[in-house]
Design an enzyme around this catalytic site. Structure first.
Site, PDB file in Angstrom:
ATOM      1  N   SER A 216      -6.091   7.718   7.794  1.00 18.73           N
ATOM      2  CA  SER A 216      -4.812   8.189   8.574  1.00 18.73           C
ATOM      3  C   SER A 216      -5.198   9.238   9.158  1.00 18.73           C
ATOM      4  CB  SER A 216      -3.522   8.404   7.622  1.00 18.73           C
ATOM      5  OG  SER A 216      -3.136   9.905   7.557  1.00 18.73           O
ATOM      6  N   LYS A 217      -4.510   9.539  10.548  1.00 20.69           N
ATOM      7  CA  LYS A 217      -4.800  10.972  11.089  1.00 20.69           C
ATOM      8  C   LYS A 217      -4.329  12.302  10.253  1.00 20.69           C
ATOM      9  CE  LYS A 217      -4.751   9.045  15.679  1.00 20.69           C
ATOM     10  NZ  LYS A 217      -3.929   8.541  16.739  1.00 20.69           N
ATOM     11  N   ARG A 218      -3.685  12.005   9.206  1.00 23.33           N
ATOM     12  CA  ARG A 218      -3.495  13.175   8.273  1.00 23.33           C
ATOM     13  C   ARG A 218      -4.400  13.367   7.129  1.00 23.33           C
ATOM     14  NH1 ARG A 218       1.023  10.719   9.607  1.00 23.33           N
ATOM     15  NH2 ARG A 218       1.019   9.212   8.314  1.00 23.33           N
ATOM     16  N   ASP A 219      -5.229  12.245   7.164  1.00 24.46           N
ATOM     17  CA  ASP A 219      -6.461  12.408   6.001  1.00 24.46           C
ATOM     18  C   ASP A 219      -7.208  13.688   6.207  1.00 24.46           C
ATOM     19  OD1 ASP A 219      -7.836  11.537   4.078  1.00 24.46           O
ATOM     20  OD2 ASP A 219      -7.732   9.335   4.711  1.00 24.46           O
TER      21      ASP A 219
END
Ligand code: GLU
Length: 448
Positions: A216-219
């Site tokens: 996920s881009k939030r990773d």
């Protein structure tokens, strides 16, 4: 066979991400493999999510990766315009045709003249397609509700615009992320409504992190934007190679492949069905391979901005080249040269117990004294240092590990490391002699 035409259709909602880059790259490899066209279309209809520079970042970093294209907003071909917001009249026209034919209907907004247009999902239809990655997939129309094709502001929704565009742009194959599988039946029903032939679809598997969770881009553990890799000093060819392996495997065991080899070998039959893992170590390994293959001049040129940014003085171009050569085999990315430099040129010279023990056991005192005397006479060039090491060996009848490791410990403090003559040349006369003196004093202390 019809001329292959594929497209990469990013929404300009952010910077070029590893997942998008993979979509672009697979479409590109496929197009080039078949001598087809590769088109970039900007899907900017989600106006609220568009970001300034989103489109520019896509183009800049696709170019950086070595991907080129045949048609795009900045390279118009016969099928433009290539930005969806510039094609609104086209979508409106097709939506009106569906209204006239009773295949879609208006849905008025409360107390308003404004209306959205909904597609009337036919009953009892089956939408089956043979996915180039997944194989046969099938959906029934009862699984899909009537859906909006045009919003009340005159902007189409993705599932409608994508079909009109892919048809008019004569797209033959669509490679995209698997999150679009469930959109495909909606798209097929629009093709059927117009009696158009759909393209072939291939939905690529998700990319997962090392914990097997969908990336996920939030990773925060995984660097995911291509610009970030460029900034750290990853090489575009290495990133290209790494991304190509995210969901595709070459037919031979050889995984380090040139751009042209990848084009030649690309085959949809070798697209993997299992999720592809983003393996950071593999990326570091691939990048270090590409760094090792650079010539020293290129590496020095690429390393220079990192050293300058870290305010590391570069006495001369020759010095810079030696430094690049010294660390070439140890860098996973070029920005790392700064850390390696600091670890190497530190001023607190101390020996570990193990290193010191080595000198004691090998009775290295005479060796180091001999070397010091020879170095004092030398001009400290790489060649003269190498000569001094060999001479020391002869004079003291020392060879191999006892010679090289002994001198390395006494001059760098390390038991292992890069080319010793290069290292000592870079460290410079003063530093090296002072270190040798310290060690000599220490060993004399032991001996007396
Ligand atoms: N704009 C869509 C996306 O970025 C494109 C999907 C497609 O290729 O059909 O996901």
């Amino acid at each position: 066979m019809q001329k292959v035409r594929v497209r990469y259709a990013p929404s300009p909602t952010g910077l070029l991400h590893i997942g998008n880059a993979r979509t672009a790259l697979f479409n590109y490899l496929f197009a080039r493999h078949y001598g087809g066209d590769f088109i970039i279309r900007i899907e900017d209809t989600d106006v609220a999510r568009n970001v300034k520079n989103g489109e520019a970042s896509q183009f800049k970093y696709l170019k950086w990766l070595g991907i080129n294209w045949d048609e795009s907003p900045d390279k118009p071909g016969a099928f433009g315009p290539y930005r969806q917001l510039e094609r609104l009249a086209i979508y409106q026209d097709y939506a009106n045709q569906l209204l006239e034919r009773g295949l879609a209907y208006k849905e008025y907004r409360e107390n308003s003249e404004k209306y959205a247009i909904r597609f009337k999902v036919p009953m009892g239809e089956v939408y089956a397609f043979s996915d180039l990655v997944r194989g046969d997939l099938s959906f029934e129309s009862k699984e899909v509700e009537d859906w909006i094709i045009m919003k009340d502001n005159g902007i189409p929704t993705y599932n409608f615009a994508v079909v009109i565009d892919d048809h008019l742009m004569e797209i033959t194959h669509v490679f995209r992320g698997e999150e679009h599988i469930t959109n495909t039946p909606k798209q097929i029903m629009v093709y059927r409504a117009f009696d158009w032939e759909p393209p072939l679809f291939g939905h690529m598997t998700i990319i997962v992190n090392e914990k097997k969770k969908k990336l996920s881009k939030r990773d925060k553990d995984v660097v995911q934007f291509i610009s970030e890799y460029a900034d750290m000093g990853y090489l575009p060819e290495a990133i290209f190679n790494f991304i190509a392996l995210l969901g595709w495997s070459p037919p031979t065991n050889k995984e380090i492949l040139s751009h042209d080899e990848m084009i030649e070998q690309f085959d949809t039959k070798r697209l993997t069905k299992a999720p592809s893992m983003f393996d950071k170590e593999k990326l570091a390994f691939i990048n270090s391979k590409y760094i090792k293959a650079l010539d020293v001049e290129t590496l020095a040129r690429l390393a220079k901005p990192y050293l300058e940014k870290a305010s590391i003085a570069i006495p001369s171009e020759d010095w810079l080249k030696l430094l690049a050569e010294l660390f070439q085999d140890r860098m996973t990315h070029i920005g790392e040269i700064v850390t390696l430099y600091h670890a190497f040129f530190h001023d607190d010279f101390k020996l570990t117990d193990e290193a010191y023990q080595f000198l004691v056991e090998q009775k290295s005192l005479t060796l180091i004294e001999t070397f010091k005397n020879l170095l004092e006479q030398s001009d400290m060039s790489v060649a003269s240092i190498e000569q001094a090491i060999k001479q020391t060996g002869k004079d003291t009848e020392t060879k191999g590990k006892a010679l090289w490791m002994g001198l390395r410990i006494a001059s760098t403090g390390d038991m292992h490391g890069p080319s010793l003559p290069v290292a000592l040349c870079l460290l410079g006369r003063e530093r090296v002699l002072s270190r040798l003196n310290d060690v000599i004093k220490g060993l004399r202390g032991i001996i007396s």
